[in-house]
Design a protein around this motif. Sequence first.
Motif, PDB file in Angstrom:
ATOM      1  N   ILE A   4       0.854  -1.180   0.000  1.00  0.00           N
ATOM      2  CA  ILE A   4       0.000   0.000   0.000  1.00  0.00           C
ATOM      3  C   ILE A   4       0.894   1.237   0.000  1.00  0.00           C
ATOM      4  O   ILE A   4       1.855   1.333   0.793  1.00  0.00           O
ATOM      5  CB  ILE A   4      -0.938   0.042   1.226  1.00  0.00           C
ATOM      6  N   LEU A   5       0.573   2.216  -0.856  1.00  0.00           N
ATOM      7  CA  LEU A   5       1.312   3.481  -0.918  1.00  0.00           C
ATOM      8  C   LEU A   5       0.401   4.614  -0.444  1.00  0.00           C
ATOM      9  O   LEU A   5      -0.686   4.811  -1.005  1.00  0.00           O
ATOM     10  CB  LEU A   5       1.788   3.760  -2.347  1.00  0.00           C
ATOM     11  N   LEU A   6       0.873   5.325   0.602  1.00  0.00           N
ATOM     12  CA  LEU A   6       0.136   6.474   1.137  1.00  0.00           C
ATOM     13  C   LEU A   6       0.798   7.738   0.615  1.00  0.00           C
ATOM     14  O   LEU A   6       1.977   7.990   0.880  1.00  0.00           O
ATOM     15  CB  LEU A   6       0.157   6.483   2.676  1.00  0.00           C
ATOM     16  N   ILE A   7       0.028   8.545  -0.136  1.00  0.00           N
ATOM     17  CA  ILE A   7       0.548   9.827  -0.636  1.00  0.00           C
ATOM     18  C   ILE A   7      -0.287  10.935   0.007  1.00  0.00           C
ATOM     19  O   ILE A   7      -1.443  11.167  -0.373  1.00  0.00           O
ATOM     20  CB  ILE A   7       0.476   9.914  -2.176  1.00  0.00           C
ATOM     21  N   ASP A   8       0.316  11.598   1.014  1.00  0.00           N
ATOM     22  CA  ASP A   8      -0.396  12.648   1.766  1.00  0.00           C
ATOM     23  C   ASP A   8       0.665  13.542   2.400  1.00  0.00           C
ATOM     24  O   ASP A   8       1.633  13.043   3.007  1.00  0.00           O
ATOM     25  CB  ASP A   8      -1.292  12.033   2.835  1.00  0.00           C
ATOM     26  N   ASP A   9       0.502  14.871   2.290  1.00  0.00           N
ATOM     27  CA  ASP A   9       1.499  15.780   2.871  1.00  0.00           C
ATOM     28  C   ASP A   9       1.286  16.014   4.362  1.00  0.00           C
ATOM     29  O   ASP A   9       2.087  16.686   5.024  1.00  0.00           O
ATOM     30  CB  ASP A   9       1.490  17.129   2.124  1.00  0.00           C
ATOM     31  N   ASN A  10       0.206  15.428   4.928  1.00  0.00           N
ATOM     32  CA  ASN A  10      -0.073  15.545   6.357  1.00  0.00           C
ATOM     33  C   ASN A  10       0.412  14.285   7.049  1.00  0.00           C
ATOM     34  O   ASN A  10      -0.142  13.204   6.865  1.00  0.00           O
ATOM     35  CB  ASN A  10      -1.565  15.752   6.588  1.00  0.00           C
ATOM     36  N   GLU A  11       1.464  14.438   7.857  1.00  0.00           N
ATOM     37  CA  GLU A  11       2.077  13.272   8.515  1.00  0.00           C
ATOM     38  C   GLU A  11       1.118  12.606   9.469  1.00  0.00           C
ATOM     39  O   GLU A  11       1.090  11.366   9.578  1.00  0.00           O
ATOM     40  CB  GLU A  11       3.337  13.715   9.254  1.00  0.00           C
ATOM     41  N   GLN A  12       0.310  13.420  10.188  1.00  0.00           N
ATOM     42  CA  GLN A  12      -0.630  12.843  11.145  1.00  0.00           C
ATOM     43  C   GLN A  12      -1.678  11.986  10.436  1.00  0.00           C
ATOM     44  O   GLN A  12      -2.051  10.908  10.926  1.00  0.00           O
ATOM     45  CB  GLN A  12      -1.304  13.958  11.938  1.00  0.00           C
ATOM     46  N   ASP A  13      -2.156  12.472   9.284  1.00  0.00           N
ATOM     47  CA  ASP A  13      -3.121  11.671   8.531  1.00  0.00           C
ATOM     48  C   ASP A  13      -2.482  10.351   8.051  1.00  0.00           C
ATOM     49  O   ASP A  13      -3.123   9.284   8.079  1.00  0.00           O
ATOM     50  CB  ASP A  13      -3.615  12.461   7.319  1.00  0.00           C
ATOM     51  N   ARG A  14      -1.229  10.388   7.647  1.00  0.00           N
ATOM     52  CA  ARG A  14      -0.569   9.153   7.199  1.00  0.00           C
ATOM     53  C   ARG A  14      -0.463   8.162   8.354  1.00  0.00           C
ATOM     54  O   ARG A  14      -0.687   6.956   8.163  1.00  0.00           O
ATOM     55  CB  ARG A  14       0.831   9.455   6.629  1.00  0.00           C
ATOM     56  N   MET A  15      -0.097   8.686   9.542  1.00  0.00           N
ATOM     57  CA  MET A  15       0.013   7.807  10.712  1.00  0.00           C
ATOM     58  C   MET A  15      -1.345   7.210  11.042  1.00  0.00           C
ATOM     59  O   MET A  15      -1.451   6.026  11.406  1.00  0.00           O
ATOM     60  CB  MET A  15       0.544   8.595  11.912  1.00  0.00           C
ATOM     61  N   LEU A  16      -2.411   8.037  10.907  1.00  0.00           N
ATOM     62  CA  LEU A  16      -3.764   7.541  11.198  1.00  0.00           C
ATOM     63  C   LEU A  16      -4.145   6.427  10.228  1.00  0.00           C
ATOM     64  O   LEU A  16      -4.665   5.375  10.628  1.00  0.00           O
ATOM     65  CB  LEU A  16      -4.759   8.706  11.106  1.00  0.00           C
ATOM     66  N   TYR A  17      -3.880   6.631   8.938  1.00  0.00           N
ATOM     67  CA  TYR A  17      -4.222   5.605   7.944  1.00  0.00           C
ATOM     68  C   TYR A  17      -3.438   4.312   8.189  1.00  0.00           C
ATOM     69  O   TYR A  17      -3.981   3.207   8.069  1.00  0.00           O
ATOM     70  CB  TYR A  17      -3.938   6.119   6.530  1.00  0.00           C
ATOM     71  N   ARG A  18      -2.152   4.452   8.526  1.00  0.00           N
ATOM     72  CA  ARG A  18      -1.344   3.269   8.808  1.00  0.00           C
ATOM     73  C   ARG A  18      -1.939   2.493   9.977  1.00  0.00           C
ATOM     74  O   ARG A  18      -2.040   1.265   9.929  1.00  0.00           O
ATOM     75  CB  ARG A  18       0.092   3.686   9.103  1.00  0.00           C
ATOM     76  N   ARG A  19      -2.292   3.257  11.063  1.00  0.00           N
ATOM     77  CA  ARG A  19      -2.834   2.591  12.247  1.00  0.00           C
ATOM     78  C   ARG A  19      -4.156   1.899  11.928  1.00  0.00           C
ATOM     79  O   ARG A  19      -4.406   0.759  12.356  1.00  0.00           O
ATOM     80  CB  ARG A  19      -3.023   3.621  13.366  1.00  0.00           C
ATOM     81  N   TYR A  20      -5.017   2.569  11.144  1.00  0.00           N
ATOM     82  CA  TYR A  20      -6.285   1.951  10.771  1.00  0.00           C
ATOM     83  C   TYR A  20      -6.072   0.635  10.009  1.00  0.00           C
ATOM     84  O   TYR A  20      -6.724  -0.383  10.267  1.00  0.00           O
ATOM     85  CB  TYR A  20      -7.084   2.909   9.892  1.00  0.00           C
ATOM     86  N   LEU A  21      -5.164   0.693   9.063  1.00  0.00           N
ATOM     87  CA  LEU A  21      -4.935  -0.494   8.230  1.00  0.00           C
ATOM     88  C   LEU A  21      -4.303  -1.627   9.028  1.00  0.00           C
ATOM     89  O   LEU A  21      -4.661  -2.804   8.860  1.00  0.00           O
ATOM     90  CB  LEU A  21      -4.061  -0.131   7.027  1.00  0.00           C
ATOM     91  N   ASP A  22      -3.334  -1.279   9.884  1.00  0.00           N
ATOM     92  CA  ASP A  22      -2.703  -2.321  10.696  1.00  0.00           C
ATOM     93  C   ASP A  22      -3.706  -2.964  11.622  1.00  0.00           C
ATOM     94  O   ASP A  22      -3.675  -4.188  11.875  1.00  0.00           O
ATOM     95  CB  ASP A  22      -1.553  -1.721  11.499  1.00  0.00           C
ATOM     96  N   ARG A  23      -4.651  -2.151  12.149  1.00  0.00           N
ATOM     97  CA  ARG A  23      -5.620  -2.669  13.099  1.00  0.00           C
ATOM     98  C   ARG A  23      -6.575  -3.638  12.425  1.00  0.00           C
ATOM     99  O   ARG A  23      -6.966  -4.652  13.001  1.00  0.00           O
ATOM    100  CB  ARG A  23      -6.397  -1.504  13.721  1.00  0.00           C
ATOM    101  N   GLN A  24      -6.964  -3.349  11.211  1.00  0.00           N
ATOM    102  CA  GLN A  24      -7.975  -4.152  10.519  1.00  0.00           C
ATOM    103  C   GLN A  24      -7.389  -5.302   9.698  1.00  0.00           C
ATOM    104  O   GLN A  24      -8.117  -6.206   9.312  1.00  0.00           O
ATOM    105  CB  GLN A  24      -8.781  -3.245   9.584  1.00  0.00           C
ATOM    106  N   ALA A  25      -6.061  -5.249   9.426  1.00  0.00           N
ATOM    107  CA  ALA A  25      -5.477  -6.247   8.496  1.00  0.00           C
ATOM    108  C   ALA A  25      -5.602  -7.660   9.020  1.00  0.00           C
ATOM    109  O   ALA A  25      -5.888  -8.608   8.278  1.00  0.00           O
ATOM    110  CB  ALA A  25      -4.016  -5.916   8.215  1.00  0.00           C
TER     111      ALA A  25
END
Length: 421
Positions: A4-25
Amino acid sequence: MKKILLIDDNEQDRMLYRRYLDRQAGPTRMTIYEASSGEEGVALFESHRPDCVLLDYNLLDTDGLEVLAQLRQRTPPNTLCVVMITGGGSEALAVRALSSGALDYLVKQQFDPELLYKTVIHAIEKNEWRQYEARYHGQLQAMNQDLRESLAELTATRQQVDDTNAQLLAANEEVRLRNQELAATNQQLARTNADLDNFVYAASHDLRQPVNNLRGLFEELRRAATFHDPEEGLLLRLIDESLQSLTSTITDLAAAVQVERLPGTQVQEQLDLASLTTDVLQALRPQLLTEQATVSTDFDALPSLQYVRSNLRTILLNLLANALKYRHPNRRPTIHLRTQLLHGVPVLEVQDNGLGIDLQRHGAELFQLFRRFHPHAGEGTGLGLFLVNRLVQSHGGHIEVESEVGEGTTFRIYLQGQQVG
């Protein structure tokens, strides 16, 4: 392993997406790459080829639609999996994203971990299914093309077969017509030959009595008349020879035609060759004595055989008479008779040391009617070999000839179809 590639200039949003995906994977393992700009995202995409891209629309260096266009340029058609994330929730923007190649979109702060995970997984599955369909349709199109080509070849082959069948039918019809023509021609030839034989037989039969009358008148003239001029005596001898030649020709013609007129059930008998040869030599005794000829026989291999007596006697008589008639002037005639079995077929061989025949020149004419190859050597009608060949063929046999000019001739008569005694 999904990338998965996250392209976002907001670091907090990237961390949030990573955490969401790790939690549900759960058991599904994911490798997540992060890019803080559109340029960095394009570079990571080229190096890692992710299964799905989470692309923020609002980037500092560009917007998501521009990045989406660059990504599409770097992938084959219908293989790009992008989920656009927008901040404003604009429906028009979502439509633009989907029409530009995104598979789905999410609105920031309006999705939870489960929705994010399901959206990503669904997009990946949709992209994989789309690629599978593309491959399947490509294979199906290839198969359809092969089928079309095969059908075209089959059609062409069928047309060739139809054309060939039509040609064969035409050829068969032509052969049938030719066979009919040949059959009609053969029938006509058979009738013509029969008519000719009947004519020759009737003519030779009817001419015998006038010739006999001429012979009687000539003998009476020669007995009663007195001639003083020597040339008149020579004239009488020439007339006598002409009458003899005419008588021989009529007799031979009648004998040749008689072969065809005889019924097919001629009686065969067991013939002793030595006895039959003695009978023939007795008939030729005057010529044998005049020419001082020597005749030897060797019948050990086949002392007797089943044959029509009159036919075999005529065959021997003509061949021996020819050997004497066409003798070599510088030596006494030597004739050798013998029998043998060649491949189970009885063979009668007559060999002489006479003038010989140029087979290269006359071989094709050897058994033709009225053909003579040494007219200077003596009297003859040219019927002897013709008659011999007819008699042999009437019994299913054939004749082979070996000859050398000036050395002599050998006749081999293959008496095929005869019972060996």
